[in-house]
Design a protein around this motif. Structure first.
Motif, mmCIF file in Angstrom:
data_model
loop_
_atom_site.group_PDB
_atom_site.id
_atom_site.type_symbol
_atom_site.label_atom_id
_atom_site.label_comp_id
_atom_site.label_asym_id
_atom_site.label_seq_id
_atom_site.Cartn_x
_atom_site.Cartn_y
_atom_site.Cartn_z
ATOM 1 N N LEU A 92 -1.605 5.772 23.192
ATOM 2 C CA LEU A 92 -1.998 5.911 21.787
ATOM 3 C C LEU A 92 -2.301 7.365 21.464
ATOM 4 O O LEU A 92 -1.838 7.896 20.444
ATOM 5 N N GLU A 93 -3.044 8.026 22.333
ATOM 6 C CA GLU A 93 -3.398 9.425 22.069
ATOM 7 C C GLU A 93 -2.153 10.307 22.050
ATOM 8 O O GLU A 93 -2.017 11.187 21.182
ATOM 9 N N ALA A 94 -1.247 10.083 22.980
ATOM 10 C CA ALA A 94 -0.013 10.868 23.009
ATOM 11 C C ALA A 94 0.806 10.651 21.744
ATOM 12 O O ALA A 94 1.403 11.592 21.196
ATOM 13 N N ARG A 95 0.844 9.419 21.254
ATOM 14 C CA ARG A 95 1.589 9.107 20.026
ATOM 15 C C ARG A 95 0.965 9.801 18.821
ATOM 16 O O ARG A 95 1.671 10.374 17.978
ATOM 17 N N VAL A 96 -0.346 9.772 18.737
ATOM 18 C CA VAL A 96 -1.039 10.418 17.616
ATOM 19 C C VAL A 96 -0.790 11.923 17.639
ATOM 20 O O VAL A 96 -0.489 12.543 16.606
ATOM 21 N N GLU A 97 -0.903 12.528 18.816
ATOM 22 C CA GLU A 97 -0.701 13.976 18.922
ATOM 23 C C GLU A 97 0.736 14.362 18.606
ATOM 24 O O GLU A 97 0.984 15.405 17.967
ATOM 25 N N ALA A 98 1.699 13.535 19.022
ATOM 26 C CA ALA A 98 3.103 13.825 18.713
ATOM 27 C C ALA A 98 3.350 13.774 17.209
ATOM 28 O O ALA A 98 4.068 14.616 16.649
ATOM 29 N N LEU A 99 2.758 12.805 16.531
ATOM 30 C CA LEU A 99 2.915 12.705 15.083
ATOM 31 C C LEU A 99 2.234 13.874 14.375
ATOM 32 O O LEU A 99 2.750 14.393 13.374
ATOM 33 N N HIS A 100 1.103 14.309 14.892
ATOM 34 C CA HIS A 100 0.427 15.476 14.318
ATOM 35 C C HIS A 100 1.312 16.715 14.441
ATOM 36 O O HIS A 100 1.388 17.541 13.508
ATOM 37 N N GLN A 101 1.964 16.871 15.575
ATOM 38 C CA GLN A 101 2.850 18.028 15.770
ATOM 39 C C GLN A 101 4.038 18.001 14.819
ATOM 40 O O GLN A 101 4.595 19.051 14.472
ATOM 41 N N GLU A 102 4.412 16.795 14.384
ATOM 42 C CA GLU A 102 5.489 16.669 13.393
ATOM 43 C C GLU A 102 4.996 16.912 11.978
ATOM 44 O O GLU A 102 5.778 16.848 11.018
ATOM 45 N N GLY A 103 3.709 17.187 11.833
ATOM 46 C CA GLY A 103 3.139 17.412 10.519
ATOM 47 C C GLY A 103 2.765 16.150 9.776
ATOM 48 O O GLY A 103 2.549 16.180 8.555
ATOM 49 N N ARG A 104 2.646 15.032 10.497
ATOM 50 C CA ARG A 104 2.325 13.754 9.863
ATOM 51 C C ARG A 104 0.852 13.422 10.093
ATOM 52 O O ARG A 104 0.309 13.659 11.184
ATOM 53 N N ARG A 105 0.220 12.878 9.106
ATOM 54 C CA ARG A 105 -1.191 12.512 9.191
ATOM 55 C C ARG A 105 -1.315 11.037 9.540
ATOM 56 O O ARG A 105 -0.781 10.182 8.828
ATOM 57 N N VAL A 106 -2.002 10.743 10.612
ATOM 58 C CA VAL A 106 -2.237 9.355 11.019
ATOM 59 C C VAL A 106 -3.581 8.927 10.435
ATOM 60 O O VAL A 106 -4.619 9.493 10.766
ATOM 61 N N ARG A 107 -3.545 7.929 9.590
ATOM 62 C CA ARG A 107 -4.765 7.504 8.907
ATOM 63 C C ARG A 107 -5.463 6.333 9.604
ATOM 64 O O ARG A 107 -6.684 6.206 9.527
ATOM 65 N N ALA A 108 -4.679 5.458 10.247
ATOM 66 C CA ALA A 108 -5.287 4.256 10.823
ATOM 67 C C ALA A 108 -4.465 3.751 11.990
ATOM 68 O O ALA A 108 -3.249 3.959 12.058
ATOM 69 N N PHE A 109 -5.145 3.079 12.916
ATOM 70 C CA PHE A 109 -4.506 2.355 14.007
ATOM 71 C C PHE A 109 -4.904 0.899 13.862
ATOM 72 O O PHE A 109 -6.093 0.569 13.836
ATOM 73 N N ALA A 139 0.812 -1.224 0.000
ATOM 74 C CA ALA A 139 0.000 0.000 0.000
ATOM 75 C C ALA A 139 0.841 1.268 0.000
ATOM 76 O O ALA A 139 0.325 2.360 -0.251
ATOM 77 N N GLY A 140 2.135 1.145 0.315
ATOM 78 C CA GLY A 140 2.997 2.315 0.318
ATOM 79 C C GLY A 140 2.794 3.238 1.505
ATOM 80 O O GLY A 140 3.200 4.399 1.468
ATOM 81 N N ALA A 141 2.186 2.726 2.567
ATOM 82 C CA ALA A 141 1.954 3.540 3.766
ATOM 83 C C ALA A 141 3.095 3.331 4.761
ATOM 84 O O ALA A 141 3.707 2.266 4.817
ATOM 85 N N ALA A 142 3.378 4.359 5.556
ATOM 86 C CA ALA A 142 4.386 4.246 6.611
ATOM 87 C C ALA A 142 3.793 3.497 7.794
ATOM 88 O O ALA A 142 2.671 3.786 8.217
ATOM 89 N N VAL A 143 4.543 2.542 8.331
ATOM 90 C CA VAL A 143 4.104 1.765 9.490
ATOM 91 C C VAL A 143 4.975 2.154 10.671
ATOM 92 O O VAL A 143 6.191 1.956 10.661
ATOM 93 N N LEU A 144 4.345 2.710 11.701
ATOM 94 C CA LEU A 144 5.065 3.155 12.892
ATOM 95 C C LEU A 144 4.522 2.419 14.106
ATOM 96 O O LEU A 144 3.308 2.314 14.283
ATOM 97 N N PRO A 145 5.392 1.904 14.984
ATOM 98 C CA PRO A 145 4.914 1.141 16.139
ATOM 99 C C PRO A 145 4.438 2.044 17.272
ATOM 100 O O PRO A 145 4.890 3.182 17.411
#
Length: 275
Positions: free
Chosen positions: A36-53, A9-15
């Protein structure tokens, strides 16, 4: 999972790193909704879009079953951030309990049995390969209310009538193999992670390591492979701390005994080397 999501799918997989208590076994590798929420918010602050968990439930490699409350909390986090929640329940029928060790662990509950705060972004996966021991048979199930997703799946799916299925993994047959493997490993290594599902035992080799490094973990893994034992090192399963190994116990009894004997031989040789 990595191959399907990243390579195809070409998506980035982050643990999502699970909390690990230093001096415990059953209470380590904790999954928490706030992490999980802290991880999502940290990625958002980096400008990354989290599409799925994506949650593997029961867990691979830990064999853990998660409570309905935790599953609901995780779904709530995903709903707040408009993230797809994917529950991979490939080991849903491979559940066992140890009658000699009463446990406070929750029984397995599928996400399908719980309220969905965001139904269109909640999806459940299941297949025959694990519970029915049919690793080469590509037959699976996707349960989703997302019309767009279902349209895509209908375009690539192959439909056939399955006339007969064999019974799934028998709990009464699975439990003795798990108890036997766990008991032997506890005699060799100090820490073995208890589980109630799937087909694995997760055990520590840190007592046989000098540096607590991923390189030394892979060195021991190579020794086990040379001894003819196929296991998976924790670093290849996104383990944050080196020194854990996944062993599959769902083989014939004589093969399991021989594999455990070879593991013991390798670990004893490591102990002599580090003495």
């Amino acid at each position: 999972m990595f191959t399907d999501v990243h390579d195809r799918a070409g998506a980035a997989v982050l643990p999502l790193v699970l909390r690990q208590e230093a001096d415990s076994s059953d209470e380590s590798f904790l999954l928490r909704a706030e992490d999980l929420e802290a991880r999502v918010e940290a990625l958002h602050q980096e400008g990354r879009r989290v599409r799925a968990f994506m949650l593997v439930h029961p867990n691979n490699p830990l064999g853990d079953v998660y409570s309905p409350q935790l599953l609901s909390d995780l779904m709530d986090v995903c709903a707040r951030h408009e993230i797809h929640f994917i529950s991979d329940e490939i080991y849903a029928l491979s559940i066992f309990t140890d009658e000699d060790e009463p446990s406070s662990r929750p029984p397995f509950r599928s996400v399908l049995s719980l309220p969905h705060p965001d139904p269109d972004r909640t999806h459940v996966l299941w297949g025959l390969s694990k519970d029915f021991g049919l690793a080469g048979l590509r037959v699976g199930v996707v349960v989703s209310r997302c019309a767009e997703l279902m349209t895509c799946l209908r375009a690539i799916a192959i439909y056939n009538l399955v006339r007969r299925l064999l019974p799934p993994t028998e709990q009464r047959e699975t439990r003795p193999y798990y108890r036997h493997a766990r008991g032997r490993l506890e005699a060799m290594a100090r820490r073995v992670k208890g589980g109630t599902a799937a087909l694995f035992v997760w055990f520590s080799i840190r007592d046989f390591m000098e540096t607590d490094s991923a390189e030394e973990e892979m060195e021991i893994h190579a020794q086990l492979m040379r001894a003819g034992v196929y296991v998976v090192p924790g670093s290849k399963l996104y383990g944050s701390d080196p020194g854990w190994i996944r062993l599959i116990f769902s083989v014939r009894e004589e093969e399991l005994d021989e594999g455990l004997r070879r593991i013991e031989s390798v670990l004893k040789s490591r102990r002599k080397e580090t003495a």
